[in-house]
Each structure stands twice: as C-alpha cells, then as structure tokens.
Write a protein that holds these residues in place. Structure first.
Motif, PDB file in Angstrom:
ATOM      1  N   ASN A 206       0.831  -1.249  -0.043  1.00  8.54           N
ATOM      2  CA  ASN A 206       0.164   0.019  -0.057  1.00  8.54           C
ATOM      3  C   ASN A 206       0.872   1.268   0.187  1.00  8.54           C
ATOM      4  O   ASN A 206       0.677   2.055   0.865  1.00  8.54           O
ATOM      5  CB  ASN A 206      -1.178  -0.085   1.156  1.00  8.54           C
TER       6      ASN A 206
ATOM      7  N   GLU B  72      -3.073  -5.325   6.066  1.00  5.91           N
ATOM      8  CA  GLU B  72      -1.693  -5.795   5.786  1.00  5.91           C
ATOM      9  C   GLU B  72      -1.396  -6.356   7.216  1.00  5.91           C
ATOM     10  O   GLU B  72      -1.919  -5.899   8.368  1.00  5.91           O
ATOM     11  CB  GLU B  72      -0.672  -4.488   6.049  1.00  5.91           C
TER      12      GLU B  72
ATOM     13  N   PHE C  33      -3.994  -1.452  -3.236  1.00  6.64           N
ATOM     14  CA  PHE C  33      -4.801  -0.060  -2.748  1.00  6.64           C
ATOM     15  C   PHE C  33      -5.462  -0.144  -1.357  1.00  6.64           C
ATOM     16  O   PHE C  33      -6.494   0.835  -1.092  1.00  6.64           O
ATOM     17  CB  PHE C  33      -5.856   0.295  -3.972  1.00  6.64           C
ATOM     18  N   GLY C  34      -5.073  -1.007  -0.691  1.00  9.09           N
ATOM     19  CA  GLY C  34      -5.335  -0.938   0.668  1.00  9.09           C
ATOM     20  C   GLY C  34      -6.727  -1.468   1.345  1.00  9.09           C
ATOM     21  O   GLY C  34      -7.408  -1.018   2.192  1.00  9.09           O
TER      22      GLY C  34
ATOM     23  N   LYS D 195      -4.526  -5.405  -2.238  1.00  7.27           N
ATOM     24  CA  LYS D 195      -3.251  -5.335  -1.356  1.00  7.27           C
ATOM     25  C   LYS D 195      -2.585  -3.989  -1.715  1.00  7.27           C
ATOM     26  O   LYS D 195      -2.111  -3.233  -0.878  1.00  7.27           O
ATOM     27  CB  LYS D 195      -2.407  -6.491  -1.668  1.00  7.27           C
TER      28      LYS D 195
ATOM     29  N   ARG E 202       1.942   0.210  -5.852  1.00  6.17           N
ATOM     30  CA  ARG E 202       0.861   0.552  -6.899  1.00  6.17           C
ATOM     31  C   ARG E 202       1.576   0.524  -8.288  1.00  6.17           C
ATOM     32  O   ARG E 202       1.047  -0.062  -9.302  1.00  6.17           O
ATOM     33  CB  ARG E 202       0.305   1.961  -6.593  1.00  6.17           C
TER      34      ARG E 202
END
Length: 63
Positions: A4, A61, A56-57, A54, A9
C-alpha cells in the motif's frame, strides 16, 4: 514489502499489464481448449484482483 505504497501501486500496474498480456497470449496465440482458457483467465483475474486489493489498501496488511 508493504504493497500500500507508491512503489506497490507501480508494481501492481506492471503486474496488471503482464496479466493482460498473458490472457491475450493464451486466447489469441496458443488457443487451447475453451475450458483451459476460461479457467486460466479466471485464475489470472483472481491474482490481479488480490494484488489490487493489497496495492490499494482494501485488505489489511499483516503486522
């Protein structure tokens, strides 16, 4: 490595392009049976969705 982040990204973007390329190669070049093509496509899309969540949150985590 934390996904993230900006680097995560960018890595997701690269893996997404590779995933699309793999699907195109299977459907257009190799042309195996329809069952294999569909199952392979679902597998690759599943991995891309997992990595996107994963990157972009959308998934927590582990600590």
């Amino acid at each position: 490595m934390r996904m993230n982040t900006r680097l995560g990204r960018i890595m997701y973007g690269i893996s997404f392009v590779v995933s699309v390329g793999m699907i195109v190669v299977v459907w257009a070049v190799l042309q195996p049976s329809v069952v294999f093509s569909v199952s392979f496509t679902l597998f690759v899309v599943g991995i891309a969705v997992w990595n996107g969540r994963k990157a972009f949150g959308a998934s927590p985590e582990p600590r």
